[in-house]
Design a protein around this motif. Structure first.
Motif, PDB file in Angstrom:
ATOM      1  N   TRP A 181       0.847  -1.216   0.000  1.00  0.00           N
ATOM      2  CA  TRP A 181       0.000   0.000   0.000  1.00  0.00           C
ATOM      3  C   TRP A 181       0.872   1.252   0.000  1.00  0.00           C
ATOM      4  O   TRP A 181       0.588   2.226  -0.700  1.00  0.00           O
ATOM      5  N   GLU A 185       1.239   4.531  -2.677  1.00  0.00           N
ATOM      6  CA  GLU A 185       1.245   5.960  -2.322  1.00  0.00           C
ATOM      7  C   GLU A 185       2.482   6.658  -2.879  1.00  0.00           C
ATOM      8  O   GLU A 185       2.408   7.778  -3.395  1.00  0.00           O
ATOM      9  N   GLY A 189       0.674   8.754  -5.077  1.00  0.00           N
ATOM     10  CA  GLY A 189       0.035   9.541  -4.021  1.00  0.00           C
ATOM     11  C   GLY A 189      -1.260   8.907  -3.541  1.00  0.00           C
ATOM     12  O   GLY A 189      -1.601   7.776  -3.906  1.00  0.00           O
ATOM     13  N   ARG A 190      -1.991   9.660  -2.721  1.00  0.00           N
ATOM     14  CA  ARG A 190      -3.260   9.136  -2.211  1.00  0.00           C
ATOM     15  C   ARG A 190      -4.264   8.805  -3.318  1.00  0.00           C
ATOM     16  O   ARG A 190      -5.038   7.859  -3.191  1.00  0.00           O
ATOM     17  N   VAL A 193      -3.727   5.255  -4.135  1.00  0.00           N
ATOM     18  CA  VAL A 193      -4.211   4.392  -3.044  1.00  0.00           C
ATOM     19  C   VAL A 193      -5.738   4.290  -3.110  1.00  0.00           C
ATOM     20  O   VAL A 193      -6.306   3.196  -3.030  1.00  0.00           O
ATOM     21  N   ASP A 194      -6.387   5.434  -3.306  1.00  0.00           N
ATOM     22  CA  ASP A 194      -7.859   5.438  -3.373  1.00  0.00           C
ATOM     23  C   ASP A 194      -8.364   4.605  -4.547  1.00  0.00           C
ATOM     24  O   ASP A 194      -9.363   3.890  -4.438  1.00  0.00           O
ATOM     25  N   TRP A 214     -10.593  -0.754   3.266  1.00  0.00           N
ATOM     26  CA  TRP A 214      -9.558  -1.298   2.375  1.00  0.00           C
ATOM     27  C   TRP A 214     -10.124  -1.732   1.025  1.00  0.00           C
ATOM     28  O   TRP A 214      -9.388  -2.239   0.186  1.00  0.00           O
ATOM     29  N   TYR A 234      -0.566  -0.257   7.001  1.00  0.00           N
ATOM     30  CA  TYR A 234      -0.140   0.902   6.200  1.00  0.00           C
ATOM     31  C   TYR A 234      -0.590   2.198   6.877  1.00  0.00           C
ATOM     32  O   TYR A 234       0.198   3.146   7.045  1.00  0.00           O
ATOM     33  N   LEU A 235      -1.866   2.231   7.303  1.00  0.00           N
ATOM     34  CA  LEU A 235      -2.374   3.447   7.967  1.00  0.00           C
ATOM     35  C   LEU A 235      -1.610   3.702   9.265  1.00  0.00           C
ATOM     36  O   LEU A 235      -1.273   4.849   9.586  1.00  0.00           O
ATOM     37  N   ARG A 238       1.913   5.143   8.536  1.00  0.00           N
ATOM     38  CA  ARG A 238       1.949   6.540   8.061  1.00  0.00           C
ATOM     39  C   ARG A 238       1.335   7.467   9.120  1.00  0.00           C
ATOM     40  O   ARG A 238       1.284   8.684   8.900  1.00  0.00           O
ATOM     41  N   ALA A 240      -1.783   7.711  10.169  1.00  0.00           N
ATOM     42  CA  ALA A 240      -3.066   8.323   9.823  1.00  0.00           C
ATOM     43  C   ALA A 240      -4.151   7.891  10.799  1.00  0.00           C
ATOM     44  O   ALA A 240      -4.030   6.882  11.452  1.00  0.00           O
TER      45      ALA A 240
END
Ligand code: ZN
Length: 240
Positions: A181, A185, A189-190, A193-194, A214, A234-235, A238, A240
């Motif tokens: 993941w 990113e 970038g995000r 991921v999205d 997820w 992953y979250l 980072r 988050a």
């Protein structure tokens, strides 16, 4: 480069429409000026992944103009015979034992050897030197055909057997799911991921009903469990 060598800069990505192969496709688009994709059709259970592929390809192009200009044709190879082997195996005692280890009961021994051999045959015809796959040792101890040594040995065999200098790339080989993941990113970038969360498919059961943080899936099969655990990791990493 001799007249018989494929160009140095073209890549073929094994692209199933899952999280790993979507990340691999972004990885290849970032590196190679010419990228083509390959999917294998070998049974109904994987139909949903295959259906995700075209959506993912066009979304990736929308994320980055450079990626869009690099993305070439998509190929699908029918491997119904592989599906037939897994159906047959369902009635055997050895298969039940493997299923108890947490592997899907459609597991086909040596599947990646078949995939990469067909990929090399296609790459040969398309003049592509680099072959990219999402094989990974870290999270898949049950699959000996995902091992780094297996892939390296196969690269040698393919190059000898086809008289080429293919390079087999496995960018996820030493990453766990959380790091995969994070790689998405890093590459896109995000938004990437999205995109992977929303449009890639991993669930062994082919469920896309419930949306988790997820992505979509049954939430309990080994593939969903791994994807969910990886996303949480992953979250956490980072912050988050
Ligand atoms: Zn699932």
């Amino acid at each position: 480069m001799t007249a018989t060598d494929p160009s140095d800069d073209g890549a073929l990505v094994l692209f199933s429409g899952g999280q790993d192969s979507t990340t691999c496709l972004a990885w290849a688009l970032e590196r190679f000026p010419r990228v083509e994709t390959l999917g294998f059709d070998y049974g109904q259970r994987h139909r949903i992944e295959l259906d995700c592929r075209e959506q993912l390809r066009s979304e990736l192009g929308r994320l980055d103009e450079r990626w869009e200009s690099r993305l070439g044709p998509d190929h699908t190879i029918d491997l119904a015979a592989l599906g037939a082997v897994s159906e047959t195996a369902l009635t055997r005692d050895t298969e039940i034992a493997m299923a108890a280890d947490g592997l899907p009961n459609t597991f086909v021994p040596g599947r990646n050897l078949v995939f990469l051999t067909f990929a090399a045959a296609l790459a040969y015809r398309r003049g592509l030197r680099h072959i990219v796959g999402g094989m990974c040792e870290t999270d898949y101890s049950g699959y000996p055909d995902c091992r780094d040594d297996t892939i390296k040995a196969l690269q040698v065999a393919l190059n000898l057997g086809m008289e080429r200098r293919f390079v087999l790339h496995t960018p996820l080989m030493w990453l766990d799911k959380a790091a995969t993941w994070a790689l998405a990113e890093e590459l896109g970038g995000r938004p990437l991921v999205d995109l992977v969360v929303e449009d890639s498919h991993t669930c062994y059961l082919g469920e896309r009903g419930e949306r988790h943080d997820w992505g979509y899936g049954c939430g309990t099969c080994p593939a969903c469990a791994l994807r969910a655990k990886g996303f949480a990791g992953y979250l956490a990493r980072r912050g988050a």
